[in-house]
Design a protein around this motif. Structure first.
Motif, PDB file in Angstrom:
ATOM      1  N   VAL A 149       0.697  -1.178  -0.096  1.00 48.28           N
ATOM      2  CA  VAL A 149      -0.004  -0.112   0.008  1.00 48.28           C
ATOM      3  C   VAL A 149       0.737   1.310  -0.057  1.00 48.28           C
ATOM      4  CG1 VAL A 149      -1.561   1.319   1.402  1.00 48.28           C
ATOM      5  CG2 VAL A 149      -1.926  -1.116   0.970  1.00 48.28           C
ATOM      6  N   ALA A 150       1.818   1.192   0.900  1.00 48.79           N
ATOM      7  CA  ALA A 150       2.732   2.346   0.833  1.00 48.79           C
ATOM      8  C   ALA A 150       3.370   2.593  -0.480  1.00 48.79           C
ATOM      9  CB  ALA A 150       3.915   2.405   2.075  1.00 48.79           C
ATOM     10  N   TYR A 151       3.949   1.655  -0.822  1.00 50.61           N
ATOM     11  CA  TYR A 151       4.744   1.479  -2.233  1.00 50.61           C
ATOM     12  C   TYR A 151       3.745   2.087  -3.288  1.00 50.61           C
ATOM     13  CZ  TYR A 151       7.147   0.308  -6.346  1.00 50.61           C
ATOM     14  OH  TYR A 151       7.812   0.195  -7.507  1.00 50.61           O
ATOM     15  N   LEU A 152       2.513   1.827  -3.428  1.00 45.85           N
ATOM     16  CA  LEU A 152       1.550   1.749  -4.365  1.00 45.85           C
ATOM     17  C   LEU A 152       0.850   3.475  -4.161  1.00 45.85           C
ATOM     18  CD1 LEU A 152      -0.443  -1.434  -4.945  1.00 45.85           C
ATOM     19  CD2 LEU A 152       1.016  -0.274  -6.634  1.00 45.85           C
ATOM     20  N   ILE A 153       0.949   3.998  -3.064  1.00 45.93           N
ATOM     21  CA  ILE A 153       0.444   5.439  -2.988  1.00 45.93           C
ATOM     22  C   ILE A 153       1.699   6.449  -2.863  1.00 45.93           C
ATOM     23  CG2 ILE A 153      -1.714   4.738  -1.795  1.00 45.93           C
ATOM     24  CD1 ILE A 153      -0.442   5.816   0.850  1.00 45.93           C
ATOM     25  N   SER A 154       2.740   5.960  -3.120  1.00 47.17           N
ATOM     26  CA  SER A 154       4.049   6.878  -2.732  1.00 47.17           C
ATOM     27  C   SER A 154       3.988   7.886  -3.743  1.00 47.17           C
ATOM     28  CB  SER A 154       5.423   6.209  -2.697  1.00 47.17           C
ATOM     29  OG  SER A 154       5.471   5.245  -3.842  1.00 47.17           O
ATOM     30  N   ASP A 155       3.437   7.591  -4.776  1.00 45.23           N
ATOM     31  CA  ASP A 155       3.780   8.704  -6.035  1.00 45.23           C
ATOM     32  C   ASP A 155       2.100   9.414  -6.242  1.00 45.23           C
ATOM     33  OD1 ASP A 155       6.356   8.332  -6.217  1.00 45.23           O
ATOM     34  OD2 ASP A 155       6.014   6.766  -7.869  1.00 45.23           O
ATOM     35  N   ILE A 156       1.227   9.217  -5.318  1.00 48.50           N
ATOM     36  CA  ILE A 156       0.047   9.626  -5.748  1.00 48.50           C
ATOM     37  C   ILE A 156      -0.061  11.113  -5.799  1.00 48.50           C
ATOM     38  CG2 ILE A 156      -0.965   9.658  -3.447  1.00 48.50           C
ATOM     39  CD1 ILE A 156      -3.137   8.660  -6.758  1.00 48.50           C
ATOM     40  N   LYS A 157       0.843  11.914  -4.864  1.00 48.07           N
ATOM     41  CA  LYS A 157       0.602  13.296  -4.967  1.00 48.07           C
ATOM     42  C   LYS A 157       1.075  13.823  -6.161  1.00 48.07           C
ATOM     43  CE  LYS A 157       5.095  13.857  -2.634  1.00 48.07           C
ATOM     44  NZ  LYS A 157       5.493  12.376  -3.008  1.00 48.07           N
ATOM     45  N   SER A 158       1.838  13.496  -6.956  1.00 45.47           N
ATOM     46  CA  SER A 158       2.349  14.018  -8.162  1.00 45.47           C
ATOM     47  C   SER A 158       0.976  14.345  -9.106  1.00 45.47           C
ATOM     48  CB  SER A 158       3.386  13.328  -8.870  1.00 45.47           C
ATOM     49  OG  SER A 158       3.519  13.899 -10.258  1.00 45.47           O
ATOM     50  N   PRO A 159       0.216  13.174  -9.631  1.00 46.02           N
ATOM     51  CA  PRO A 159      -0.874  13.393 -10.328  1.00 46.02           C
ATOM     52  C   PRO A 159      -2.032  14.370  -9.854  1.00 46.02           C
ATOM     53  CG  PRO A 159      -0.719  10.957  -9.985  1.00 46.02           C
ATOM     54  CD  PRO A 159       0.436  11.722  -9.339  1.00 46.02           C
ATOM     55  N   ILE A 160      -2.087  14.509  -8.719  1.00 45.89           N
ATOM     56  CA  ILE A 160      -3.100  15.148  -7.767  1.00 45.89           C
ATOM     57  C   ILE A 160      -2.421  16.694  -8.144  1.00 45.89           C
ATOM     58  CG2 ILE A 160      -3.986  15.968  -5.695  1.00 45.89           C
ATOM     59  CD1 ILE A 160      -3.997  13.057  -4.949  1.00 45.89           C
ATOM     60  N   LEU A 161      -1.247  16.906  -7.540  1.00 51.67           N
ATOM     61  CA  LEU A 161      -0.687  18.347  -7.821  1.00 51.67           C
ATOM     62  C   LEU A 161      -0.763  18.852  -8.961  1.00 51.67           C
ATOM     63  CD1 LEU A 161       1.857  18.177  -5.018  1.00 51.67           C
ATOM     64  CD2 LEU A 161      -0.280  19.105  -4.917  1.00 51.67           C
ATOM     65  N   ASN A 162      -0.478  17.850 -10.119  1.00 52.04           N
ATOM     66  CA  ASN A 162      -0.308  18.371 -11.567  1.00 52.04           C
ATOM     67  C   ASN A 162      -1.745  18.685 -12.090  1.00 52.04           C
ATOM     68  OD1 ASN A 162       2.462  17.949 -11.821  1.00 52.04           O
ATOM     69  ND2 ASN A 162       1.965  15.756 -12.948  1.00 52.04           N
ATOM     70  N   SER A 163      -2.900  18.002 -11.529  1.00 52.28           N
ATOM     71  CA  SER A 163      -4.479  18.220 -11.836  1.00 52.28           C
ATOM     72  C   SER A 163      -4.749  19.659 -11.460  1.00 52.28           C
ATOM     73  CB  SER A 163      -5.167  17.216 -11.340  1.00 52.28           C
ATOM     74  OG  SER A 163      -4.890  16.043 -11.839  1.00 52.28           O
ATOM     75  N   ILE A 164      -4.374  20.043 -10.118  1.00 53.74           N
ATOM     76  CA  ILE A 164      -4.594  21.304  -9.318  1.00 53.74           C
ATOM     77  C   ILE A 164      -3.883  22.178 -10.318  1.00 53.74           C
ATOM     78  CG2 ILE A 164      -4.447  22.657  -7.379  1.00 53.74           C
ATOM     79  CD1 ILE A 164      -4.845  19.990  -5.977  1.00 53.74           C
ATOM     80  N   LYS A 165      -2.742  22.228 -10.696  1.00 48.65           N
ATOM     81  CA  LYS A 165      -1.658  23.217 -11.270  1.00 48.65           C
ATOM     82  C   LYS A 165      -2.632  23.525 -12.740  1.00 48.65           C
ATOM     83  CE  LYS A 165       2.822  22.150  -9.286  1.00 48.65           C
ATOM     84  NZ  LYS A 165       4.038  21.598  -9.793  1.00 48.65           N
ATOM     85  N   MET A 166      -2.735  22.418 -13.349  1.00 45.83           N
ATOM     86  CA  MET A 166      -3.319  22.577 -14.690  1.00 45.83           C
ATOM     87  C   MET A 166      -4.549  23.225 -14.790  1.00 45.83           C
ATOM     88  SD  MET A 166      -1.256  21.245 -17.110  1.00 45.83           S
ATOM     89  CE  MET A 166       0.517  20.895 -16.649  1.00 45.83           C
ATOM     90  N   VAL A 167      -5.578  22.805 -14.030  1.00 44.74           N
ATOM     91  CA  VAL A 167      -6.782  23.361 -13.799  1.00 44.74           C
ATOM     92  C   VAL A 167      -6.585  24.887 -13.450  1.00 44.74           C
ATOM     93  CG1 VAL A 167      -8.807  23.589 -12.521  1.00 44.74           C
ATOM     94  CG2 VAL A 167      -8.115  21.198 -13.456  1.00 44.74           C
ATOM     95  N   SER A 168      -5.618  25.137 -12.379  1.00 46.57           N
ATOM     96  CA  SER A 168      -5.732  26.453 -11.963  1.00 46.57           C
ATOM     97  C   SER A 168      -4.937  27.593 -12.924  1.00 46.57           C
ATOM     98  CB  SER A 168      -5.078  26.717 -10.452  1.00 46.57           C
ATOM     99  OG  SER A 168      -3.863  26.323 -10.693  1.00 46.57           O
TER     100      SER A 168
END
Length: 172
Positions: free
Chosen positions: A58-77
């Motif tokens: 679980v830790a390994y699979l969620i370790s990179d989840i913040k990058s797509p979330i932050l990219n989405s927020i940057k792209m939208v804003s």
């Protein structure tokens, strides 16, 4: 410099909260399920090996989840005609990506356990884990983590398809 520092602190705080929360709920739900269904005791080392492997996956699979979330927020804003709320859009993409990753983690764990039961048809795996058979616990744990290693890149490729990147002109 100050903006980058603030961004780094927000990312660190987000990572800590997200990681600790997901690991806590994963542990509690697995602990409750296995103790209720198989009556496994707290001191069982093979069960601890399996749970530790699942938590590591679980830790390994969620370790990179913040990058797509932050990219989405940057792209939208960063869109010129953006009229929405960054907080609302941030929560929207966070929950979308978390839903996808939690669903994927559940499927990965289920498939790993199913794969292990296929490989060991003559063994009642959870009965052996209940009897504290460390070899079975270790083998199941390695299979769970190995499947996680194999699917992580594909999982994040799937998640990245939901990031609202701007259209690129095709010159060919």
């Amino acid at each position: 410099m100050n903006e980058i520092f603030t961004y780094a602190l927000v990312e660190l705080f987000f990572s800590l909260i997200l990681g600790i929360t997901l690991l806590y709920f994963t542990y509690k739900s697995l602990h409750k399920f296995f103790f209720k269904k198989y009556n496994i005791k707290d001191y069982n080392m093979s069960f601890s090996i399996v749970i530790s492997s699942i938590l590591l996956s679980v830790a390994y699979l969620i370790s990179d989840i913040k990058s797509p979330i932050l990219n989405s927020i940057k792209m939208v804003s960063s869109q010129a005609d953006y009229q929405g709320s960054i907080i609302f859009d941030g929560f929207k993409y966070t929950f979308l990506f978390l839903f996808i990753i939690v669903l994927a983690i559940s499927v990965i764990i289920f498939i790993s356990i199913w794969l292990f039961t296929l490989m060991t048809k003559n063994i009642d795996e959870f009965k052996e884990i209940k009897k504290d058979n460390k070899a079975i616990g270790l083998l199941l744990g390695v299979i769970i983590f190995s499947v996680s290693l194999m699917v992580k890149e594909s999982l994040y490729f799937l998640i990245e398809t939901f990031v609202p990147y701007p259209e690129v002109i095709n010159i060919f």
